[in-house]
Write an enzyme that holds these catalytic residues in place. Structure first.
Site, PDB file in Angstrom:
ATOM      1  N   ASP A  16       0.865  -1.193   0.000  1.00 19.89           N
ATOM      2  CA  ASP A  16       0.000   0.000   0.000  1.00 19.89           C
ATOM      3  C   ASP A  16       0.896   1.236   0.000  1.00 19.89           C
ATOM      4  OD1 ASP A  16      -2.403   1.628   0.304  1.00 19.89           O
ATOM      5  OD2 ASP A  16      -1.811   1.930   2.378  1.00 19.89           O
ATOM      6  N   SER A  17       0.283   2.387  -0.238  1.00 17.05           N
ATOM      7  CA  SER A  17       1.045   3.630  -0.184  1.00 17.05           C
ATOM      8  C   SER A  17       1.475   3.962   1.248  1.00 17.05           C
ATOM      9  CB  SER A  17       0.189   4.767  -0.721  1.00 17.05           C
ATOM     10  OG  SER A  17      -0.993   4.884   0.041  1.00 17.05           O
ATOM     11  N   CYS A  79      -4.308  -1.220  -2.113  1.00 19.73           N
ATOM     12  CA  CYS A  79      -4.474   0.219  -2.284  1.00 19.73           C
ATOM     13  C   CYS A  79      -5.321   0.421  -3.535  1.00 19.73           C
ATOM     14  CB  CYS A  79      -3.103   0.869  -2.465  1.00 19.73           C
ATOM     15  SG  CYS A  79      -3.151   2.615  -2.890  1.00 19.73           S
ATOM     16  N   GLU A 157      -4.255   9.312   8.505  1.00 21.50           N
ATOM     17  CA  GLU A 157      -2.803   9.262   8.742  1.00 21.50           C
ATOM     18  C   GLU A 157      -2.432  10.082   9.981  1.00 21.50           C
ATOM     19  OE1 GLU A 157      -0.119   7.859   6.775  1.00 21.50           O
ATOM     20  OE2 GLU A 157      -1.461   6.834   5.384  1.00 21.50           O
ATOM     21  N   CYS A 189     -11.219   2.995  -0.697  1.00 24.53           N
ATOM     22  CA  CYS A 189      -9.872   3.380  -0.261  1.00 24.53           C
ATOM     23  C   CYS A 189      -9.595   2.568   0.988  1.00 24.53           C
ATOM     24  CB  CYS A 189      -9.812   4.875   0.044  1.00 24.53           C
ATOM     25  SG  CYS A 189      -8.240   5.396   0.780  1.00 24.53           S
ATOM     26  N   HIS A 191      -7.880   3.141   3.443  1.00 24.25           N
ATOM     27  CA  HIS A 191      -7.842   3.908   4.697  1.00 24.25           C
ATOM     28  C   HIS A 191      -9.237   4.073   5.318  1.00 24.25           C
ATOM     29  CE1 HIS A 191      -3.833   5.084   3.397  1.00 24.25           C
ATOM     30  NE2 HIS A 191      -3.659   5.812   4.472  1.00 24.25           N
TER      31      HIS A 191
END
Ligand code: DGL
Length: 281
Positions: A16-17, A79, A157, A189, A191
Site C-alpha cells: 500500500d502507499s 491500495c 494518517e 480506499c 484507509h
C-alpha cells in the site's frame, strides 16, 4: 517481463502507499492466520491519491517488482489508487497471482445493492481513473455516483478518526450521495474502514457499507485455495515482515498499534527500487 512462481511456503506480498493497506493485511490474517506475509508501505511517497496516475503506476510496479524478487507467492495490491493505476498490466507482468482491491469490491457491491444505486468514495486518483466505473459498466442496471474525499486519508494518517472535524468532512462528502438514494456505499480506499463510524453516522443504518479489506481478503483465500498455494498446516510459525520506505518507521509502528491494535515489533526501512531485476528499469 515475467517472473518465476514461488511455492506454497513463500510469503504473500502486500503493498500500500502507507498504513491503509494494514486493514487488508489484518483481514488476510483473520482469514488465513497460517500465512507468512511481507507488508510494504510506501510511506516516503504517500499519499498516492493526489498524484498523476502514471506516477502511481511507476511507484507501484517498482515495489511489486521488489516483492516478486523477494520470492512472494502472491501479490496483493492493498491500495485502490495503485490498483486503479496497474489494473490492466500487473497480471500480465507477473507469474505469481495478483489480487487487487477493485474487482472483489465491485463484485460484492453489485450483489448487495437492491435498488441499483451505488455510491463510491475514494481518492482523487481512484475516482478520476474511472476504474470502478469501467467494472460497474458490466452491470448496466447499476447507477454509480462517485465522490473524491481528499481529506479522509490525511485525517486517518493523523490518527483522527472521530470528532467534529471528521464528521463535518463526512457530511460534506457523503450528503450528495445520500441525496441520490444510494442503498450501497463502496469504501474505495483502504484507509476508509478507519472512518466507518463517522461514515455510518452520516449515511444512516439502511445503506450497506462495502469495504475493500474484507472483500480482498476473501479473494486472497479463494485464489490461494484454487491454486493449491495455501501454506501447509504443520509448516511452522508464519513470518510477518513489515517494511516502509519512509524514515519515520517508529511512526508507522505507532499508527499501526493505535489504529489496528496490531503489535508490530519492528519495521524495516527499505529503499524503493533498491532490489531491481536487471531488465525492470
Ligand atoms: N490507501 C490508498 C487507497 O486505497 C489511498 C491512500 C493514498 O492516497 O495514498 O487508495
Amino acid at each position: 517481463m515475467r517472473f518465476e512462481s514461488a511455492g506454497a511456503d513463500a510469503p504473500i506480498g502486500v503493498f500500500d502507499s502507507g498504513v491503509g493497506g494494514l486493514t487488508v493485511a489484518r483481514a488476510i490474517r483473520d482469514q488465513l492466520p497460517g500465512e507468512s506475509m511481507i507488508y510494504v508501505g510506501d510511506t516516503a511517497r504517500t499519499p498516492y491519491g493526489p498524484r498523476p496516475i502514471a506516477e502511481v503506476r511507476r511507484f507501484a510496479l517498482e515495489i511489486l517488482d521488489d516483492l516478486v524478487h523477494q520470492g512472494v507467492k502472491m501479490l496483493v495490491i492493498a491500495c485502490n489508487t495503485a490498483s486503479a493505476a496497474v489494473l490492466r498490466d500487473a497480471r500480465e507482468r507477473y507469474d505469481v497471482p495478483v489480487v487487487e482491491v477493485i474487482g472483489p469490491t465491485v463484485r460484492s457491491a453489485a450483489s448487495i445493492t437492491r435498488n441499483g444505486r451505488v455510491g463510491l468514495i475514494g481518492t482523487k486518483g481512484t475516482i478520476q481513473s474511472r476504474a470502478y466505473d469501467d467494472l460497474f459498466a458490466m452491470r448496466p442496471d447499476i447507477a454509480l455516483t462517485s465522490a473524491a474525499c481528499p481529506r479522509f486519508v490525511e485525517l486517518v494518517e493523523a490518527g483522527e478518526t472521530s470528532g467534529p472535524v471528521v464528521h463535518a468532512a463526512a457530511e460534506e462528502y457523503l450528503a450528495p450521495l445520500v441525496a441520490q438514494g444510494i442503498d450501497t456505499l463502496v469504501l474505495g480506499c483502504t484507509h476508509y474502514p478507519f472512518l466507518r463510524g463517522a461514515i455510518r453516522q452520516v449515511v444512516g443504518p439502511d445503506v450497506a457499507l462495502v469495504s475493500s479489506d474484507i472483500e480482498t481478503a476473501g479473494e486472497v483465500y479463494e485464489v490461494l485455495t484454487d491454486r493449491g498455494l495455501l501454506r501447509a498446516p504443520g509448516a511452522g510459525e508464519p513470518e510477518l515482515r513489515y517494511e516502509a520506505t519512509g524514515a519515520d518507521t517508529a511512526g508507522f509502528v505507532e499508527l499501526a498499534r493505535r489504529m489496528l491494535g496490531i503489535g508490530i515489533d519492528s519495521v524495516d526501512r527499505v529503499q524503493t527500487g533498491a532490489i531491481r531485476l536487471p531488465d525492470s528499469a
